[in-house]
Design a protein around this motif. Structure first.
Motif, PDB file in Angstrom:
ATOM      1  N   GLY A  47     -16.597  17.149 -30.958  1.00 48.69           N
ATOM      2  CA  GLY A  47     -15.408  17.692 -29.776  1.00 48.69           C
ATOM      3  C   GLY A  47     -15.027  16.552 -29.324  1.00 48.69           C
ATOM      4  N   ALA A  48     -15.476  15.735 -28.825  1.00 52.10           N
ATOM      5  CA  ALA A  48     -15.639  14.684 -27.900  1.00 52.10           C
ATOM      6  C   ALA A  48     -13.722  14.295 -28.738  1.00 52.10           C
ATOM      7  N   LEU A  49     -13.078  13.995 -27.756  1.00 54.63           N
ATOM      8  CA  LEU A  49     -11.211  13.522 -27.839  1.00 54.63           C
ATOM      9  C   LEU A  49     -10.978  11.925 -27.575  1.00 54.63           C
ATOM     10  N   SER A  50     -11.564  11.393 -26.846  1.00 60.57           N
ATOM     11  CA  SER A  50     -12.160  10.282 -26.109  1.00 60.57           C
ATOM     12  C   SER A  50     -13.059   9.447 -25.772  1.00 60.57           C
ATOM     13  N   THR A  51     -12.530   8.437 -24.946  1.00 56.78           N
ATOM     14  CA  THR A  51     -13.895   7.310 -24.653  1.00 56.78           C
ATOM     15  C   THR A  51     -14.190   7.903 -23.524  1.00 56.78           C
ATOM     16  N   ALA A  52     -13.258   8.435 -22.211  1.00 61.78           N
ATOM     17  CA  ALA A  52     -13.579   9.883 -21.512  1.00 61.78           C
ATOM     18  C   ALA A  52     -14.568  10.423 -21.595  1.00 61.78           C
ATOM     19  N   ASP A  53     -14.967  11.594 -22.705  1.00 57.59           N
ATOM     20  CA  ASP A  53     -15.310  12.397 -23.351  1.00 57.59           C
ATOM     21  C   ASP A  53     -16.805  11.419 -23.287  1.00 57.59           C
ATOM     22  N   VAL A  54     -16.990  10.064 -24.486  1.00 53.91           N
ATOM     23  CA  VAL A  54     -17.838  10.093 -24.592  1.00 53.91           C
ATOM     24  C   VAL A  54     -18.704   9.893 -23.457  1.00 53.91           C
ATOM     25  N   GLN A  55     -18.213   8.803 -22.790  1.00 53.33           N
ATOM     26  CA  GLN A  55     -18.574   8.457 -21.271  1.00 53.33           C
ATOM     27  C   GLN A  55     -18.825   9.653 -20.925  1.00 53.33           C
ATOM     28  N   GLU A  56     -18.737  11.059 -20.683  1.00 50.16           N
ATOM     29  CA  GLU A  56     -18.915  11.852 -20.013  1.00 50.16           C
ATOM     30  C   GLU A  56     -19.725  12.500 -20.543  1.00 50.16           C
ATOM     31  N   PHE A  57     -20.196  12.543 -21.864  1.00 47.03           N
ATOM     32  CA  PHE A  57     -21.172  13.924 -22.309  1.00 47.03           C
ATOM     33  C   PHE A  57     -22.850  12.108 -23.050  1.00 47.03           C
ATOM     34  N   THR A  58     -22.310  11.636 -22.852  1.00 44.63           N
ATOM     35  CA  THR A  58     -23.001   9.685 -22.946  1.00 44.63           C
ATOM     36  C   THR A  58     -23.753   9.111 -21.837  1.00 44.63           C
ATOM     37  N   SER A  59     -22.905   9.217 -20.618  1.00 43.94           N
ATOM     38  CA  SER A  59     -22.916   8.211 -19.572  1.00 43.94           C
ATOM     39  C   SER A  59     -22.433   7.122 -20.814  1.00 43.94           C
ATOM     40  N   ALA A  60     -22.295   6.628 -21.445  1.00 41.61           N
ATOM     41  CA  ALA A  60     -21.908   4.798 -22.337  1.00 41.61           C
ATOM     42  C   ALA A  60     -20.601   4.861 -21.776  1.00 41.61           C
ATOM     43  N   GLY A  61     -21.076   3.159 -21.256  1.00 43.28           N
ATOM     44  CA  GLY A  61     -19.165   2.864 -20.684  1.00 43.28           C
ATOM     45  C   GLY A  61     -19.560   2.700 -18.831  1.00 43.28           C
ATOM     46  N   THR A  62     -20.146   3.796 -18.442  1.00 43.90           N
ATOM     47  CA  THR A  62     -20.412   3.718 -16.775  1.00 43.90           C
ATOM     48  C   THR A  62     -21.236   3.488 -16.399  1.00 43.90           C
ATOM     49  N   GLY A  63     -22.157   2.169 -17.364  1.00 47.54           N
ATOM     50  CA  GLY A  63     -22.198   1.269 -16.290  1.00 47.54           C
ATOM     51  C   GLY A  63     -21.293  -0.498 -15.819  1.00 47.54           C
ATOM     52  N   CYS A  85     -19.124  -2.214 -22.601  1.00 54.32           N
ATOM     53  CA  CYS A  85     -18.370  -2.196 -24.009  1.00 54.32           C
ATOM     54  C   CYS A  85     -18.114  -0.724 -24.408  1.00 54.32           C
ATOM     55  N   VAL A  86     -17.257  -1.155 -23.288  1.00 53.39           N
ATOM     56  CA  VAL A  86     -16.111   0.635 -23.041  1.00 53.39           C
ATOM     57  C   VAL A  86     -15.321   0.126 -24.148  1.00 53.39           C
ATOM     58  N   ARG A  87     -14.581  -1.071 -24.831  1.00 56.16           N
ATOM     59  CA  ARG A  87     -13.902  -2.013 -25.874  1.00 56.16           C
ATOM     60  C   ARG A  87     -14.724  -1.188 -27.143  1.00 56.16           C
ATOM     61  N   GLU A  88     -15.969  -1.434 -27.619  1.00 55.42           N
ATOM     62  CA  GLU A  88     -16.587  -1.021 -28.297  1.00 55.42           C
ATOM     63  C   GLU A  88     -16.656   0.180 -28.457  1.00 55.42           C
ATOM     64  N   ILE A  89     -16.706   0.916 -27.579  1.00 59.45           N
ATOM     65  CA  ILE A  89     -16.571   2.616 -27.366  1.00 59.45           C
ATOM     66  C   ILE A  89     -14.859   3.015 -28.010  1.00 59.45           C
ATOM     67  N   ASP A  90     -13.942   2.621 -27.151  1.00 61.60           N
ATOM     68  CA  ASP A  90     -13.110   2.636 -27.257  1.00 61.60           C
ATOM     69  C   ASP A  90     -12.579   2.664 -29.041  1.00 61.60           C
ATOM     70  N   ALA A  91     -13.243   1.253 -29.853  1.00 61.46           N
ATOM     71  CA  ALA A  91     -12.556   1.360 -30.933  1.00 61.46           C
ATOM     72  C   ALA A  91     -13.640   2.297 -32.275  1.00 61.46           C
ATOM     73  N   ILE A  92     -15.180   2.546 -31.765  1.00 59.09           N
ATOM     74  CA  ILE A  92     -15.168   3.674 -32.511  1.00 59.09           C
ATOM     75  C   ILE A  92     -14.798   5.051 -32.019  1.00 59.09           C
TER      76      ILE A  92
END
Ligand code: FES
Length: 74
Positions: free
Chosen positions: A27-43, A47-54
């Protein structure tokens, strides 16, 4: 390899492409959601551009197949 779901996308937080896709399926709908649920892109944020692409790829596919948005398998 770009299509290897087990590859690490976020080296800082050890998050794989498969884990990102799993939260998008849940149900995540955005990179911000992915960051909140996985911490990816918060360091370092490298990697944020790759997360955006996914995220964009998943949402484009989900628009074609709405069932992709409601697959809760992990
Ligand atoms: S590689 Fe993802 S935050 Fe650094």
């Amino acid at each position: 390899m770009a299509n290897n779901p087990g590859r690490l996308v976020c080296l800082c937080n050890h998050v794989t492409a498969k884990e990102i896709v799993a939260v998008l399926h849940a149900g995540a709908l955005s990179t911000a959601d992915v960051q909140e649920f996985t911490s990816a892109g918060t360091g370092c944020t490298r990697c944020v551009r790759e997360i955006d692409a996914i995220v964009e790829n998943h949402l484009a596919n989900a628009a074609k197949d709405p069932q992709l948005r409601f697959d809760f398998e992990f």
